[in-house]
Scaffold this motif. Structure first.
Motif, mmCIF file in Angstrom:
data_model
loop_
_atom_site.group_PDB
_atom_site.id
_atom_site.type_symbol
_atom_site.label_atom_id
_atom_site.label_comp_id
_atom_site.label_asym_id
_atom_site.label_seq_id
_atom_site.Cartn_x
_atom_site.Cartn_y
_atom_site.Cartn_z
ATOM 1 N N MET A 160 0.949 -1.096 -0.072
ATOM 2 C CA MET A 160 0.097 -0.155 -0.329
ATOM 3 C C MET A 160 0.944 1.364 -0.016
ATOM 4 O O MET A 160 2.000 1.175 0.624
ATOM 5 C CB MET A 160 -1.005 0.148 1.314
ATOM 6 C CG MET A 160 -1.755 1.262 1.323
ATOM 7 S SD MET A 160 -2.879 1.201 2.898
ATOM 8 C CE MET A 160 -4.308 0.229 1.900
ATOM 9 N N THR A 220 1.335 5.698 -1.323
ATOM 10 C CA THR A 220 0.765 6.821 -1.931
ATOM 11 C C THR A 220 1.795 7.706 -2.602
ATOM 12 O O THR A 220 3.109 7.865 -1.886
ATOM 13 C CB THR A 220 -0.072 7.643 -0.717
ATOM 14 O OG1 THR A 220 -0.678 8.872 -1.394
ATOM 15 C CG2 THR A 220 0.943 8.116 0.185
ATOM 16 N N TYR A 246 -3.788 -4.066 6.448
ATOM 17 C CA TYR A 246 -3.860 -2.997 5.698
ATOM 18 C C TYR A 246 -4.286 -1.570 6.191
ATOM 19 O O TYR A 246 -3.875 -0.555 5.990
ATOM 20 C CB TYR A 246 -4.560 -3.087 4.413
ATOM 21 C CG TYR A 246 -3.905 -4.054 3.000
ATOM 22 C CD1 TYR A 246 -2.920 -3.605 2.685
ATOM 23 C CD2 TYR A 246 -4.421 -4.981 2.826
ATOM 24 C CE1 TYR A 246 -2.169 -4.100 1.847
ATOM 25 C CE2 TYR A 246 -3.936 -6.005 1.972
ATOM 26 C CZ TYR A 246 -2.690 -5.310 1.435
ATOM 27 O OH TYR A 246 -2.120 -5.933 0.114
ATOM 28 N N ARG A 247 -5.418 -1.745 7.099
ATOM 29 C CA ARG A 247 -5.662 -0.660 7.777
ATOM 30 C C ARG A 247 -4.639 0.055 8.840
ATOM 31 O O ARG A 247 -4.688 1.262 8.707
ATOM 32 C CB ARG A 247 -6.921 -1.148 8.735
ATOM 33 C CG ARG A 247 -7.602 -0.110 9.674
ATOM 34 C CD ARG A 247 -8.830 -0.756 10.503
ATOM 35 N NE ARG A 247 -8.869 0.112 11.547
ATOM 36 C CZ ARG A 247 -10.537 0.520 11.711
ATOM 37 N NH1 ARG A 247 -11.357 0.242 10.726
ATOM 38 N NH2 ARG A 247 -10.883 1.456 12.701
ATOM 39 N N ALA A 279 -2.716 1.991 6.291
ATOM 40 C CA ALA A 279 -3.429 3.211 6.066
ATOM 41 C C ALA A 279 -3.578 4.402 7.004
ATOM 42 O O ALA A 279 -3.297 5.580 6.752
ATOM 43 C CB ALA A 279 -4.600 2.697 5.716
ATOM 44 N N ILE A 322 -9.060 4.336 -2.590
ATOM 45 C CA ILE A 322 -8.191 3.304 -2.772
ATOM 46 C C ILE A 322 -8.033 2.440 -4.181
ATOM 47 O O ILE A 322 -9.098 1.844 -4.603
ATOM 48 C CB ILE A 322 -7.907 2.172 -1.540
ATOM 49 C CG1 ILE A 322 -7.945 2.909 -0.319
ATOM 50 C CG2 ILE A 322 -6.768 1.203 -1.764
ATOM 51 C CD1 ILE A 322 -6.756 3.419 0.247
ATOM 52 N N LEU A 351 -11.243 -0.101 5.654
ATOM 53 C CA LEU A 351 -10.269 1.126 5.635
ATOM 54 C C LEU A 351 -11.324 2.151 5.890
ATOM 55 O O LEU A 351 -10.848 3.340 5.739
ATOM 56 C CB LEU A 351 -9.740 1.233 4.178
ATOM 57 C CG LEU A 351 -8.523 0.011 4.115
ATOM 58 C CD1 LEU A 351 -8.145 0.375 2.589
ATOM 59 C CD2 LEU A 351 -7.511 0.111 5.012
#
Length: 229
Positions: free
Chosen positions: A1, A3, A112-113, A116, A141, A162
């Motif tokens: 994951m 950004t 994943y949370r 994030a 996402i 999420l």
């Protein structure tokens, strides 16, 4: 994951990595060891009877679902604990193979949370401001990879965990595409590449937020306990 952020972050949360892309941008993110491997482990280990794995994942959450910390081969982000191991909690005599499989996928989504949550710390301070001067973190996402192509319903669990819309990317080899886009910028500045192939966005269900918040709280306690052993 991951950004993309403009500029160099003043600080990078300890669970994430930061790669320089060019003179003005950085890629910040985290990685998980066990995503597709969890699906393989389920297939090889659990007795699902006649249940279809995608149907198990598509079902609504249940308070009776156990919780799994899916560190089958150690933890990368956010703890970077190579010796961490998988754990189940809240398992009873009534816990079935499908319930354990559901727990595994919720555990992946909860991992994943955690990433994030740290990404918001970075992207929220590097995103554009609205008319009120407020910064915002990620609004959606884009998700790709073999797990989603094999078990499409995982996008629903991910969106609810999420609390953000998840848009499946059906273009193959998305990382390679990103590399090609960087090369295109250098070789043909100003060119407009075609967009990736996207499926319909999966919107989070607000009614499920409390379930995933409870799972995340228990998950954090289990991970903290492992780290102190």
């Amino acid at each position: 994951m991951r950004t993309l952020v403009t500029g160099i972050p003043a600080t990078v949360p300890t669970g994430l990595w930061c790669y320089r892309i060019d003179a003005r941008r950085n890629l910040v993110g985290g990685a998980l060891n066990d995503v597709g491997r969890v699906a393989t482990w389920i297939d090889e280990t659990l007795d699902l009877g006649e249940a279809d794995l995608d149907d198990i994942v598509a079902a609504p959450p249940s308070d009776t679902t156990p919780l799994m910390v899916p560190f089958l081969t150690g933890e990368r982000s956010t703890g970077w604990a190579a010796r961490a191991r998988a754990s189940f909690a809240n398992v009873t005599a009534a816990s079935t193979g499908p319930a354990m499989a559901r727990a595994a996928f919720e555990g992946v989504a909860t991992s994943y949370r955690r990433i994030a949550g740290q990404l918001v710390e970075v992207s929220g301070t590097h995103s554009e401001t609205d008319v009120h001067g407020r910064n915002h973190g990620p609004r959606r996402i884009h998700a790709g990879g073999g797990l989603l192509s094999g078990i499409p319903s995982f996008a629903t669990i991910l969106a609810n965990a999420l609390e953000l819309p998840v848009i499946p990317v059906t273009t193959k080899r998305t990382t390679l595409r990103g590399t090609a886009l960087l090369a295109l910028e250098a070789l043909a500045p100003g060119s407009v590449p075609p967009p990736p192939d996207l499926a319909e966005a999966i919107e989070p269900d607000p009614a499920q937020a409390a379930h995933y918040a409870r799972q995340a709280a228990l998950f954090d306690r289990l991970v903290t306990g492992q780290a102190t052993e």
